[in-house]
Design an enzyme around this catalytic site. Sequence first.
Site, PDB file in Angstrom:
ATOM      1  N   GLU A 240      10.303  -5.982   4.904  1.00  0.00           N
ATOM      2  CA  GLU A 240      10.161  -4.844   3.995  1.00  0.00           C
ATOM      3  C   GLU A 240       9.906  -3.542   4.742  1.00  0.00           C
ATOM      4  O   GLU A 240      10.592  -2.551   4.517  1.00  0.00           O
ATOM      5  CB  GLU A 240       9.030  -5.119   3.001  1.00  0.00           C
ATOM      6  CG  GLU A 240       8.786  -3.967   2.045  1.00  0.00           C
ATOM      7  CD  GLU A 240       7.675  -4.247   1.041  1.00  0.00           C
ATOM      8  OE1 GLU A 240       7.117  -5.363   1.051  1.00  0.00           O
ATOM      9  OE2 GLU A 240       7.376  -3.342   0.247  1.00  0.00           O
TER      10      GLU A 240
ATOM     11  N   ARG B  28      -3.906 -14.139  -5.254  1.00  0.00           N
ATOM     12  CA  ARG B  28      -3.680 -13.096  -4.253  1.00  0.00           C
ATOM     13  C   ARG B  28      -4.817 -12.076  -4.225  1.00  0.00           C
ATOM     14  O   ARG B  28      -5.295 -11.641  -5.259  1.00  0.00           O
ATOM     15  CB  ARG B  28      -2.334 -12.420  -4.461  1.00  0.00           C
ATOM     16  CG  ARG B  28      -1.206 -13.409  -4.208  1.00  0.00           C
ATOM     17  CD  ARG B  28       0.149 -12.781  -4.370  1.00  0.00           C
ATOM     18  NE  ARG B  28       0.633 -12.173  -3.136  1.00  0.00           N
ATOM     19  CZ  ARG B  28       1.042 -10.920  -3.030  1.00  0.00           C
ATOM     20  NH1 ARG B  28       0.965 -10.108  -4.048  1.00  0.00           N
ATOM     21  NH2 ARG B  28       1.515 -10.454  -1.885  1.00  0.00           N
TER      22      ARG B  28
ATOM     23  N   GLU C 107      -1.294  -3.854  -9.053  1.00  0.00           N
ATOM     24  CA  GLU C 107      -0.035  -3.122  -9.169  1.00  0.00           C
ATOM     25  C   GLU C 107       0.607  -3.285 -10.538  1.00  0.00           C
ATOM     26  O   GLU C 107       1.802  -3.560 -10.658  1.00  0.00           O
ATOM     27  CB  GLU C 107       0.939  -3.564  -8.068  1.00  0.00           C
ATOM     28  CG  GLU C 107       0.453  -3.177  -6.678  1.00  0.00           C
ATOM     29  CD  GLU C 107       1.471  -3.439  -5.580  1.00  0.00           C
ATOM     30  OE1 GLU C 107       2.321  -4.312  -5.760  1.00  0.00           O
ATOM     31  OE2 GLU C 107       1.401  -2.757  -4.548  1.00  0.00           O
TER      32      GLU C 107
ATOM     33  N   ASP D  95      -0.813  -3.132   3.597  1.00  0.00           N
ATOM     34  CA  ASP D  95       0.309  -3.857   2.997  1.00  0.00           C
ATOM     35  C   ASP D  95       1.448  -4.007   3.977  1.00  0.00           C
ATOM     36  O   ASP D  95       2.436  -3.284   3.876  1.00  0.00           O
ATOM     37  CB  ASP D  95       0.785  -3.124   1.736  1.00  0.00           C
ATOM     38  CG  ASP D  95       1.916  -3.863   1.038  1.00  0.00           C
ATOM     39  OD1 ASP D  95       2.109  -5.051   1.339  1.00  0.00           O
ATOM     40  OD2 ASP D  95       2.599  -3.259   0.201  1.00  0.00           O
TER      41      ASP D  95
END
Lengths: 709, 709
Positions: B406, B332, B299, B378
């Site tokens: 989220e 990650r 990202e 995600d």
Amino acid sequence: MIAGASDGHPAWLEYPPLTRSPQTDAACALGRQVSLYGASPSLRQAGDELVAGMERLLGMAVELVRGGPVAGAGILIGTVAVPELAALVAGAGIGDGDDLGPEAHVLLPLGAGERPRLAVIGGDDVGCLYGAFALLRLIGTGAPLPEEPVRGAPAAPLRMLDHWDDISGDVERGYAGSSIFFVDGEVTRNLARVREYGRLLASIGVNALAINNVNVHRPAVALLTDRHLDAIADVAATLHPFGVRLALSVNFASPILLGELPSADPDDRDVARWWRETVAKVYAHVPNLLGFVVKASSEGQPGPHSYGRSQAAGANVIAAALEPFGGVVLWRAFVYDCEQDWRDAVTDRAKAAFDEFVPLDGAFAANVAVQIKNGPMDFQVREPASPLFGAAPNTSKLLEVQLTQEYTGQQVHLCYLVPAWKRVLDFDTHAFGEGSTVCDLVVRGRYEAASSPATAEGGQPPSTGAPIAGMVGVANVGDERNWTGHLLAQANLYGFGRLAWQPSLDAEVIAREWSQLTFGLDEAVTEVVTSMLMRSLQAYECYTSPLGLGWMVTPHVHYGPAPEGYEYSRWGTYIRADRDAIGVDRGVAQGTGFTAQYHEPWRSVFEDRARCPQELLLFFHRLPYEYVLPSGTTLVQHVYDTHFGGVETVADFIEQWQSLERRVDPVRFGSVQRRLRIQLASAEQWRDVINAYFHRYSGVADERGRPLF
Amino acid sequence: MIAGASDGHPAWLEYPPLTRSPQTDAACALGRQVSLYGASPSLRQAGDELVAGMERLLGMAVELVRGGPVAGAGILIGTVAVPELAALVAGAGIGDGDDLGPEAHVLLPLGAGERPRLAVIGGDDVGCLYGAFALLRLIGTGAPLPEEPVRGAPAAPLRMLDHWDDISGDVERGYAGSSIFFVDGEVTRNLARVREYGRLLASIGVNALAINNVNVHRPAVALLTDRHLDAIADVAATLHPFGVRLALSVNFASPILLGELPSADPDDRDVARWWRETVAKVYAHVPNLLGFVVKASSEGQPGPHSYGRSQAAGANVIAAALEPFGGVVLWRAFVYDCEQDWRDAVTDRAKAAFDEFVPLDGAFAANVAVQIKNGPMDFQVREPASPLFGAAPNTSKLLEVQLTQEYTGQQVHLCYLVPAWKRVLDFDTHAFGEGSTVCDLVVRGRYEAASSPATAEGGQPPSTGAPIAGMVGVANVGDERNWTGHLLAQANLYGFGRLAWQPSLDAEVIAREWSQLTFGLDEAVTEVVTSMLMRSLQAYECYTSPLGLGWMVTPHVHYGPAPEGYEYSRWGTYIRADRDAIGVDRGVAQGTGFTAQYHEPWRSVFEDRARCPQELLLFFHRLPYEYVLPSGTTLVQHVYDTHFGGVETVADFIEQWQSLERRVDPVRFGSVQRRLRIQLASAEQWRDVINAYFHRYSGVADERGRPLF
């Protein structure tokens, strides 16, 4: 300041040297002296501009001679207040000097033959400045000098730009850098840049400027206080010689926000007194202030509705304070329910402004004008003209258009907007029978209301006297070197001024003018730039929003395709597509009834899907995907075709521009080239998303087998 | 600090006074003295906590006696390093003291009968603190004191929370105020709040904390410098007594961003040296640092891919620097192409992590663990467990879940996530045959790899020794008084710790525990709160994303419905609905082939629409709207039913909560009530938008005639 640069900084006032021609010879023959009658700042600016412009364009030294006629001077410049110039006007048989009103000018050829001379005569000092620019425009575009008197006078009394500049320096919907008026919470001290801007504005006849955002956020409320007024006065004084008057956008809740009153109720005496005192203080600093722009009870801005008062009551309390100073209120008509429930299919945002303001006709004070966006929604690529233009005959109205390319490609995409503005200007409202164009009614202010319907709120008599009239544009200017980010977007700034001055000008003529003044007289360049400009709006419309469908854009940002970005929102902006049909029926018969806001024949034309202009079909109607258009194509195939076609046009722009590689300086060439390439990728994305959207709903394949995803 | 407040500030450690019961009598009978063996900060914290907790819970004065056995002391607390406590352990016939490892504890009833006593014996000092909290939890939940030895030991060696806190004080995806670790670009000096947080963490067994965002923006890169390290050391020291070790998120490009090197290439010697020197400096300040968390080549974050190196090469260069200090790299696995073209229907983001990391199996240094989000996408409401958990047996892996809501209602909606985490923990990967759950493999670290496939990159031998194992949660905590914004969202923080400690715990048991500790033992409250928590995730799933369809949320914000919000984006998140069908086929036969990443039987189960778990049907399959589900309902009717049903559940929550008006203090009652009301309106919006979307595409009316828009 006029010195040459190739980055677009002086914009169309760079005065690129002309190659010799019969026209330049004729201009040179006027001699090397300009005789200036008078010494006001505007007149001096006119003289300096003429001298510098002619020197650069013609490549010869020119001398400014002050104070009257000189033997060698081929150009005289002054106002009709100068008796000998008034005599020249009278002698030319074009009426007496009184016909030359403020801001007007005449270019008067004198003594043709062995020794040509030319008088630039203004109705006032600013008229002279406008005349000087008019003459330079003739020379700069390679036009012959006039053989007959050529008069110039503005169609629109008010030709205004609204900057949506925040005091922080950010520009709302700005795509050309930061504000030129505000830096870090303060009014700019860079008056040199303001002066440059004033020069640009004068050259196109813009005569008013609101320097701060209509959304007046808290820190900007303080612009009405001593903290900022001296600096604002400096900006106003800097612009004064250019004939540009300042306005300020004010927050309706200022009495509260400045911490002085518990209420902003327009019917509250303390509130009225507060506005009177505040206005007096502001005018003490800025005596020639135009007035205030107000966005009230709109999109979260406070307003009279908070107190159960009408928009008129809200405007009038401020107008009363401004009246003694000759100030005006420019009250925005952009009022609608921005908390609509998307499930509500009855409420139609397109109807809001009309419904709000028509009942108030006659209720506004004489020094209030209602400022109306070109269309009933919000600066979409294609909308019909707002029906409010043809209504409320006892209300002064202004046409508001948007130069900054919020919904039209954000100065990344090429989009020359003059043709769109002309469409609105030319729209015949039929308010007083055929020939009641928006241009005549609103921009020229020629209301010929015989009788007004009894819709006025309260018993106040209709306002009398000349209405406030004109055209307002939301500016596309920031602190980037070339003013507008995309170099070619300068044409929108240029075109706005030219059009407000003379709405009859052809969009293509304006485009050519701008190109010639900006890039010089290379005909290949003029052809390409004019062609690109003239095709750009249609191309953008093709790949983003054919048939009048709006709002298929990324929410908030308004750039990039998001077909249902606004579908389920609170903004009153719905497409309501399903597997059978798309669009909102705004007809009287079965729809929201919006068409009833128009006079005949429009009411019937818009109502009838067979007669409705094709480009507005999905603005007014809900139609199945396989509805057959007048062209014989189905609706969905038309969408595919236009989207593919629009992108092809952009690819063509790139080729066209490429042909200018050695004809335009590298800085400007590269700057435009880079944006065109980004535009192409973005246009492809737009094409494929919108086509996919129609394809997925309709299930209809492209006739020509192109990929639809 | 423990003093009562009713705003949720002490969370589940408020120790509300209990009404008298046989259980409280038994606890009181232990006497008024606690005898503490030792004086380390953790032990003192254990003793203080026991004293304060018992005093408040039982309403009697309790005295802490230091240094050994005292005649009147009914509670002994110390580690197995104390010979007489070791003897007690041995005497209880539960093995010798060696069985009580670090962090473990045993609650040992002594001398039952006339004079009950209880020993809280820890494997180490922190074990004693955990034991003290375990005892208080028994008392606080009204459980009987143990009659047999009760051992406690963590399932997961690493039980960690990742804060996505920016150094500015903002929290990325934070819904509970600002950071408790950073204020205005500096590390907080409010160590009292850090201490309070440490106490909460110790009470649930969390033993590690990354205090800064995995997206390490430029100013946060400087956390590795002297400018911040002293303050970080203070935070670390504050948390140390609570058994919590600090980690820092670092930017892979730190060598460049800190201005010291031209490259961050992991194969560059200077880069390796830079990391060694930097790590040495960090450990000089924070000797017990756990290590670094790294989000690299993900990202937009820089990473080894920038230099053509593998993720393993990137991790190992940092790991080598940490190794001498016993530090670890938590790397990650959230790596995918975030510049995907939506027109590309072949690339499947769900496959990305597996494809990236499986070929690197065995290539990571022993002190590297790959941190894997629970699902392959995600943190969507419903995803299958990531197939990476069952792969790469020679790679240490961690399970990453998200406490901060989220995609699950942002602490406005009630959404108790423990059941979702349990689903992942219980997922049987079949990596080594039946019984290879994510919990066993990843959280407990019991890889029983017989032979690893020859997929390792390079020739490095598989890492040996105990793998790094455990569970990481993205924290839901901010500086709001009640820590989590929504008071009931505390249950997610509580539940995360409890579950990481003991994954076999039932979600409902955890919910009850939390309710009792937070609100006291009023059974009506416990019933309602537990019921609401236990139904909340399903309700949320029902009205937002049934059948495993994700991403129908407002882009970036991730709150509120936007069915095609991510449809045409670059994020690899597509639904590809059209008038015929919806969903992405991820099968091997005709789809993206994602199912092949699972071991059998899952590969076949997910591949087969008839066997695929219904709740994941649209994750794995593309289906027509009228596809008949196993339940006999059509897909589209199921969507309607679940959406209507989910909202009804929320309405029911409001009623349930209302019943507690006089049983919960007004501050907490009102706070939850307000959020529930907002949740209801939002849920209705969600219901109507998603239903409209399905209705518009499918054209199918609701069987029961409910409005669909």
